[in-house]
Enzyme design. Sequence first.
Site, PDB file in Angstrom:
ATOM      1  N   LYS A 148       0.831  -1.216   0.000  1.00  0.00           N
ATOM      2  CA  LYS A 148       0.000   0.000   0.000  1.00  0.00           C
ATOM      3  C   LYS A 148       0.863   1.265   0.000  1.00  0.00           C
ATOM      4  O   LYS A 148       0.657   2.161  -0.811  1.00  0.00           O
ATOM      5  CB  LYS A 148      -0.899   0.008   1.246  1.00  0.00           C
ATOM      6  CG  LYS A 148      -1.534   1.356   1.550  1.00  0.00           C
ATOM      7  CD  LYS A 148      -2.410   1.323   2.784  1.00  0.00           C
ATOM      8  CE  LYS A 148      -1.710   1.462   4.099  1.00  0.00           C
ATOM      9  NZ  LYS A 148      -1.427   2.845   4.533  1.00  0.00           N
ATOM     10  N   ASN A 149       1.825   1.328   0.927  1.00  0.00           N
ATOM     11  CA  ASN A 149       2.572   2.577   1.089  1.00  0.00           C
ATOM     12  C   ASN A 149       3.566   2.840  -0.038  1.00  0.00           C
ATOM     13  O   ASN A 149       4.050   3.956  -0.182  1.00  0.00           O
ATOM     14  CB  ASN A 149       3.246   2.621   2.461  1.00  0.00           C
ATOM     15  CG  ASN A 149       2.230   2.783   3.577  1.00  0.00           C
ATOM     16  OD1 ASN A 149       1.087   3.167   3.323  1.00  0.00           O
ATOM     17  ND2 ASN A 149       2.618   2.463   4.800  1.00  0.00           N
ATOM     18  N   CYS A 166      -4.140  12.535  12.879  1.00  0.00           N
ATOM     19  CA  CYS A 166      -5.071  11.429  12.649  1.00  0.00           C
ATOM     20  C   CYS A 166      -5.133  10.597  13.918  1.00  0.00           C
ATOM     21  O   CYS A 166      -4.525  10.961  14.932  1.00  0.00           O
ATOM     22  CB  CYS A 166      -4.674  10.603  11.438  1.00  0.00           C
ATOM     23  SG  CYS A 166      -3.217   9.623  11.706  1.00  0.00           S
ATOM     24  N   ARG A 172       1.343  13.774  13.560  1.00  0.00           N
ATOM     25  CA  ARG A 172       1.895  13.610  12.213  1.00  0.00           C
ATOM     26  C   ARG A 172       2.241  14.945  11.524  1.00  0.00           C
ATOM     27  O   ARG A 172       1.620  15.337  10.525  1.00  0.00           O
ATOM     28  CB  ARG A 172       0.969  12.740  11.367  1.00  0.00           C
ATOM     29  CG  ARG A 172       0.657  11.433  12.080  1.00  0.00           C
ATOM     30  CD  ARG A 172      -0.061  10.445  11.230  1.00  0.00           C
ATOM     31  NE  ARG A 172       0.790   9.799  10.264  1.00  0.00           N
ATOM     32  CZ  ARG A 172       0.363   8.877   9.413  1.00  0.00           C
ATOM     33  NH1 ARG A 172      -0.896   8.511   9.416  1.00  0.00           N
ATOM     34  NH2 ARG A 172       1.194   8.327   8.553  1.00  0.00           N
ATOM     35  N   ASP A 219       4.021  -0.200  12.394  1.00  0.00           N
ATOM     36  CA  ASP A 219       2.787  -0.713  11.794  1.00  0.00           C
ATOM     37  C   ASP A 219       2.483  -2.157  12.219  1.00  0.00           C
ATOM     38  O   ASP A 219       1.381  -2.652  11.971  1.00  0.00           O
ATOM     39  CB  ASP A 219       2.856  -0.626  10.258  1.00  0.00           C
ATOM     40  CG  ASP A 219       2.926   0.816   9.775  1.00  0.00           C
ATOM     41  OD1 ASP A 219       2.590   1.725  10.562  1.00  0.00           O
ATOM     42  OD2 ASP A 219       3.325   1.033   8.622  1.00  0.00           O
ATOM     43  N   ARG A 249      -8.669  -0.102   4.451  1.00  0.00           N
ATOM     44  CA  ARG A 249      -7.667   0.827   3.897  1.00  0.00           C
ATOM     45  C   ARG A 249      -6.371   0.102   3.577  1.00  0.00           C
ATOM     46  O   ARG A 249      -5.625   0.529   2.708  1.00  0.00           O
ATOM     47  CB  ARG A 249      -7.369   1.946   4.901  1.00  0.00           C
ATOM     48  CG  ARG A 249      -8.489   2.936   5.103  1.00  0.00           C
ATOM     49  CD  ARG A 249      -8.030   4.061   6.011  1.00  0.00           C
ATOM     50  NE  ARG A 249      -6.670   4.434   5.645  1.00  0.00           N
ATOM     51  CZ  ARG A 249      -5.695   4.699   6.516  1.00  0.00           C
ATOM     52  NH1 ARG A 249      -5.936   4.667   7.799  1.00  0.00           N
ATOM     53  NH2 ARG A 249      -4.496   5.011   6.096  1.00  0.00           N
TER      54      ARG A 249
HETATM   55  N1  EPU Z   1       7.845  13.378  11.914  1.00  0.00           N
HETATM   56  C1  EPU Z   1       8.225  14.624  12.418  1.00  0.00           C
HETATM   57  N2  EPU Z   1       8.256  15.692  11.551  1.00  0.00           N
HETATM   58  C2  EPU Z   1       7.906  15.571  10.246  1.00  0.00           C
HETATM   59  C3  EPU Z   1       7.547  14.306   9.747  1.00  0.00           C
HETATM   60  C4  EPU Z   1       7.512  13.223  10.615  1.00  0.00           C
HETATM   61  O1  EPU Z   1       8.514  14.754  13.600  1.00  0.00           O
HETATM   62  O2  EPU Z   1       7.966  16.572   9.543  1.00  0.00           O
HETATM   63  C5  EPU Z   1       7.812  12.229  12.844  1.00  0.00           C
HETATM   64  C6  EPU Z   1       6.386  11.715  13.032  1.00  0.00           C
HETATM   65  O3  EPU Z   1       5.697  12.455  14.016  1.00  0.00           O
HETATM   66  C7  EPU Z   1       6.614  10.290  13.459  1.00  0.00           C
HETATM   67  C8  EPU Z   1       7.873   9.896  12.699  1.00  0.00           C
HETATM   68  O4  EPU Z   1       8.487  11.122  12.271  1.00  0.00           O
HETATM   69  O5  EPU Z   1       6.887  10.226  14.808  1.00  0.00           O
HETATM   70  C9  EPU Z   1       7.637   9.006  11.503  1.00  0.00           C
HETATM   71  O6  EPU Z   1       6.788   9.647  10.598  1.00  0.00           O
HETATM   72  P1  EPU Z   1       6.960   9.479   9.028  1.00  0.00           P
HETATM   73  O7  EPU Z   1       6.945  10.820   8.422  1.00  0.00           O
HETATM   74  O8  EPU Z   1       8.148   8.595   8.769  1.00  0.00           O
HETATM   75  O9  EPU Z   1       5.653   8.673   8.658  1.00  0.00           O
HETATM   76  P2  EPU Z   1       4.710   8.918   7.421  1.00  0.00           P
HETATM   77  O10 EPU Z   1       5.496   9.157   6.202  1.00  0.00           O
HETATM   78  O11 EPU Z   1       3.663   9.908   7.790  1.00  0.00           O
HETATM   79  C10 EPU Z   1       4.625   6.395   6.700  1.00  0.00           C
HETATM   80  C11 EPU Z   1       3.558   5.375   6.492  1.00  0.00           C
HETATM   81  C12 EPU Z   1       2.988   4.958   7.827  1.00  0.00           C
HETATM   82  C13 EPU Z   1       4.107   4.406   8.697  1.00  0.00           C
HETATM   83  C14 EPU Z   1       5.238   5.435   8.819  1.00  0.00           C
HETATM   84  C15 EPU Z   1       6.447   4.911   9.581  1.00  0.00           C
HETATM   85  C16 EPU Z   1       2.656   6.019   4.321  1.00  0.00           C
HETATM   86  C17 EPU Z   1       1.490   6.498   3.523  1.00  0.00           C
HETATM   87  N3  EPU Z   1       2.499   5.935   5.639  1.00  0.00           N
HETATM   88  O12 EPU Z   1       3.996   7.508   7.338  1.00  0.00           O
HETATM   89  O13 EPU Z   1       2.052   3.927   7.569  1.00  0.00           O
HETATM   90  O14 EPU Z   1       3.616   4.106   9.983  1.00  0.00           O
HETATM   91  O15 EPU Z   1       5.663   5.847   7.506  1.00  0.00           O
HETATM   92  O16 EPU Z   1       6.937   3.754   8.984  1.00  0.00           O
HETATM   93  O17 EPU Z   1       3.691   5.672   3.758  1.00  0.00           O
HETATM   94  C18 EPU Z   1       0.173   2.549   7.995  1.00  0.00           C
HETATM   95  O18 EPU Z   1       0.365   2.013   6.893  1.00  0.00           O
HETATM   96  O19 EPU Z   1      -0.614   2.091   8.862  1.00  0.00           O
HETATM   97  C19 EPU Z   1       0.907   3.768   8.322  1.00  0.00           C
HETATM   98  C20 EPU Z   1       0.530   4.608   9.283  1.00  0.00           C
END
Ligand code: EPU
Length: 436
Positions: A34-35, A128, A133, A319, A411
């Site tokens: 998915k991601n 969320c 996030r 996850d 999802r």
């Molecule tokens: N973070 C910050 N500042 C930012 C961005 C992120 O502090 O500007 C922190 C977040 O608060 C969090 C950590 O960094 O504590 C990780 O966040 P990240 O940005 O890596 O996550 P994401 O890109 O929003 C993706 C996946 C998530 C998965 C995470 C971690 C997608 C669409 N989503 O989210 O997937 O948990 O990486 O591996 O790629 C799921 O599939 O259930 C899901 C939530």
Amino acid sequence: MPVAATISEGIFKPYLEIEGNRCLSGKLEVSGAKNSALVLMAASLLTEEKVKINNVPDLTDIHGMAEILLKIGVKLKKTLPNIEIQADNLKHTELPYELVHVLRASFFCIGPLLARLGKVKISLPGGCQIGERPVAEHVKGLKSLGALVSVEHGVVTASVCGSKKRLKGAHIVFDCPSVGATETVLMASVLAEGNSTIENAAQEPEVKDLARMLNRMGARISGAGGPKIMIEGVKTLYGCEYKVIPDRIEAGTFLIASAITRSPLLIEPVIPGHLSSVLQKLKDCGCKINIEKDVIEIIPREIIGVDITTQPFPGFPTDLQAPFMSLLATAKGTSVITEKMYENRMQHVSELQRMGASIRLQGNTAVIEGVPELSAAPISGRDLRSSAAMVLASLAAKGTSMVSGLNHLDRGYSEIESKLNGIGAHIIRHQPNYNH
Ligand code: EPU
């Protein structure tokens, strides 16, 4: 309809009726990630040529992303597991809150739209269920590439100055290895003028998958999958055909289904290296793991408690934290799980407790005393992965559980009940009908 479901879950929500305590056997097939698929769909905006993406999972998130791309003028043909996308006539540079709020992943469009059209206005996705996030790192990365970015009243407006409207290569060091920020900057920098470097980049396999597809489109990226990514900007990208990697989180969920039901299973296709930390924890729990190319055989024995701390890849994935907690609720001895990635990802604890699990929650640390057996209950998944944890716990529990929260489950898990029924589970989906 079972009485418990009508009372506890309300007659209005769809739910799965899951008979517990059944032995499973056979092979489970893993869908595309998915991601990866979501970000690859956004990356298709970087060229006006046709991009064909194969092995796309049939998920509500994917259908949502397709709707959003259609709304901004993309031609899209969806015959899942294949999608064809052609962004030769992009109409809009704006993604309003109604769209972004429904699907956080639509925020991925910011990088490609900025790189292609030189301006973009996109609502912040907001927090969320699992946490706040933030997107500060995404914004920082785009600013480093020369974009003028303002964030006001929940809307990000970004534009590129100059007649060429081209971003400029830059050296970016992230404060934290954010998956989304790494992907946003990758997509924005491939068409920039000059070279870029991303340090403290996310190393998740989905980032590497994105870089591979971008390279297939003519980008020049090296180092993806490691902490330092180098990008040589190019003027144009081209169409391509690309196959999404298998979903490591779905594969991990299936491995846990085997362990929690104490049933040997085969899981395929997988990229075993994407699951190293999960396989290690399953071995530590007492499972035997055999790997043959892209197939994992798992043979569970007595499950013993282990400690887990969630971390960025290659550490244990957040996850799979909730699904693994369901397993540890049935393990011998004490386990400690610490959630380090998200501030609100322990919503499954109270539901597991209602199934008889013995869990003490202190902040984001759960201390789990394994019990010999969970008991069925009407339970609700509050987010995607906690819904999966509910399904897993129900497979192992004594009696028949009613699991709601399917809007979350759907999802991220394609045809979960038919996949599990195919190996001996007994799961019925109830879709309330208001007409009678
Ligand atoms: N973070 C910050 N500042 C930012 C961005 C992120 O502090 O500007 C922190 C977040 O608060 C969090 C950590 O960094 O504590 C990780 O966040 P990240 O940005 O890596 O996550 P994401 O890109 O929003 C993706 C996946 C998530 C998965 C995470 C971690 C997608 C669409 N989503 O989210 O997937 O948990 O990486 O591996 O790629 C799921 O599939 O259930 C899901 C939530």
